[in-house]
Write an enzyme that holds these catalytic residues in place. Structure first.
Site, PDB file in Angstrom:
ATOM      1  N   CYS A   1       4.558   4.938  -3.926  1.00 36.31           N
ATOM      2  CA  CYS A   1       4.483   3.821  -5.429  1.00 36.31           C
ATOM      3  C   CYS A   1       3.749   4.491  -6.184  1.00 36.31           C
ATOM      4  O   CYS A   1       3.466   4.629  -7.358  1.00 36.31           O
ATOM      5  CB  CYS A   1       4.748   2.336  -5.322  1.00 36.31           C
ATOM      6  SG  CYS A   1       6.199   1.501  -4.677  1.00 36.31           S
TER       7      CYS A   1
ATOM      8  N   GLN B   1       0.742  -1.121  -0.538  1.00 39.04           N
ATOM      9  CA  GLN B   1      -0.232  -0.446  -0.626  1.00 39.04           C
ATOM     10  C   GLN B   1       0.928   0.905   0.020  1.00 39.04           C
ATOM     11  O   GLN B   1       0.333   2.322   0.425  1.00 39.04           O
ATOM     12  CB  GLN B   1      -0.922   0.023   0.828  1.00 39.04           C
ATOM     13  CG  GLN B   1      -1.992  -0.686   1.173  1.00 39.04           C
ATOM     14  CD  GLN B   1      -3.139  -0.265  -0.232  1.00 39.04           C
ATOM     15  OE1 GLN B   1      -3.116   1.124  -0.447  1.00 39.04           O
ATOM     16  NE2 GLN B   1      -3.688  -1.280  -1.244  1.00 39.04           N
ATOM     17  N   SER B   2       1.848   1.162  -0.729  1.00 37.37           N
ATOM     18  CA  SER B   2       3.077   2.057  -0.429  1.00 37.37           C
ATOM     19  C   SER B   2       2.592   3.920  -1.833  1.00 37.37           C
ATOM     20  O   SER B   2       1.508   3.692  -2.456  1.00 37.37           O
ATOM     21  CB  SER B   2       4.590   1.993  -1.349  1.00 37.37           C
ATOM     22  OG  SER B   2       4.653   3.619  -2.223  1.00 37.37           O
ATOM     23  N   ASN B   3       2.821   5.132  -0.558  1.00 36.45           N
ATOM     24  CA  ASN B   3       2.304   6.154  -0.861  1.00 36.45           C
ATOM     25  C   ASN B   3       2.981   6.796  -1.907  1.00 36.45           C
ATOM     26  O   ASN B   3       2.695   7.075  -3.594  1.00 36.45           O
ATOM     27  CB  ASN B   3       1.696   7.224   0.314  1.00 36.45           C
ATOM     28  CG  ASN B   3       0.889   6.600   0.547  1.00 36.45           C
ATOM     29  OD1 ASN B   3      -0.714   6.295   0.628  1.00 36.45           O
ATOM     30  ND2 ASN B   3       1.314   6.532   1.932  1.00 36.45           N
TER      31      ASN B   3
END
Ligand SMILES: Cc1ncc(COP(=O)(O)O)c(C=O)c1O
Length: 313
Positions: free
Chosen positions: A79, A75-77
């Site tokens: 990326c 859930q990387s912001n």
């Protein structure tokens, strides 16, 4: 004097500086908290990463890149923001996303991952063990025409976004804050803000509330980012580890894991003020202000770094 780095315009700037009242803060009663709304750098393309990407993607474009490679948690912001910004600039993206177990079935992808997919990001899932060697993995995967961005966009160039943000902030406040706080996940925001505040000659402590990993590791990492930045732009200060105010104690169960107390505070802040925090970064960091107010003085400034899609994952 060295040249300042190239910059693209991706974020909606300046972001507002809010004064948020109505939260009890021990010896300071309900004195307001200043909140820099960097969650409002945009809509889908929003949060602190956009400021870093203005510099990183300017370099990518200048080098003639056609695709951007980066990495982070599922859930990387960072990326998600990279994939969207890249697409807006006509570039593709390849994301290496760390998954704890098996990746989610395609139809059930939510939050940041859903948005990254929507703009056509190529996604490869990697294990926590592979993630340990992420820089090598990115370097190995890179082909001609690829531009590699490290985890969180947190190198010297990315951190320049927060050197510039410090200047933006200093033009917005009426009176100096007693402290500046941000959530710290890969160190670039803390590095940029600390360098930026010092470059302006301001004697304001900048605290990074660690949301995963240790303060000790971040002191070293942020100092290393700043030394790289100083080598490229000598007008920026080279920070020593002791200059870096990274703070432990607020990560709870660890990266992207929430406790009942964190959830309760996130809800309480939303209900008292209308300010929406995210469970992975900003809610953990904001708790330092609520539960250890004396440390930050009567007029703290919290940098809201975004993360709304993690709340919806
Ligand atoms: C919403 C949010 N806040 C804070 C951070 C931490 O910023 P940095 O990686 O620059 O330490 C991140 C990313 O890691 C983020 O996505």
């Amino acid at each position: 004097m060295s040249k300042t780095p190239m910059r693209l315009s991706l974020a909606r700037l300046p972001t507002p500086l809010w004064t948020v009242a109505g939260l009890p803060r021990g010896p300071f009663g309900d004195l307001p908290i200043l909140v820099k709304r960097d969650d409002l750098t945009g809509a889908a393309l929003s949060g602190n990463k956009v400021r870093k990407l203005e510099y990183l993607l300017a370099e990518a474009k200048a080098r003639g890149a056609r695709r951007v490679l980066t990495t982070g948690a599922i859930q990387s912001n960072h990326c998600r923001a990279t994939a969207i910004a890249a697409r807006q600039l006509g570039l593709g993206s390849l994301l290496f996303l760390r998954v704890p177990d098996t990746p989610p079935p395609a139809g059930l992808e939510t939050g940041n991952l859903r948005l990254a997919r929507l703009v056509g990001a190529e996604v490869r899932f990697i294990t926590p063990a592979q993630y340990e060697h992420r820089d090598a993995l990115l370097a190995e995967a890179a082909r001609d025409g690829d531009y590699v961005i490290p985890e969180g966009g947190s190198n010297a160039l990315g951190s320049y976004g927060y050197v510039a943000a410090a200047e933006e902030l200093a033009a917005q406040w009426d009176a100096s804050p007693t402290a500046i706080l941000c959530a710290t996940g890969s160190g670039g925001t803390l590095a940029g803000l600390t360098m930026g505040v010092r470059r302006l000659g301001l004697d304001i402590p900048v605290f990074g509330i660690v949301v995963g990993g240790t303060a000790e590791a971040f002191r070293l990492r942020v100092a290393a980012i700043s030394q790289e930045a100083h080598a490229r732009w000598p007008e920026l200060p080279a920070l020593a580890p002791a200059d870096v105010l990274a703070i432990d104690g607020w990560a709870g169960l660890g990266y992207a894991l929430s406790t009942a107390e964190e959830q309760a505070d996130l809800t309480a802040v939303a209900r008292a003020t209308g300010l929406i925090l995210d469970p992975v970064y900003t809610a953990k960091a904001f708790r330092a202000l609520l539960h250890d107010p004396a440390r930050f003085g009567e007029r703290p400034l919290f940098v809201h770094t975004g993360g709304i899609f993690g709340l919806l994952a």
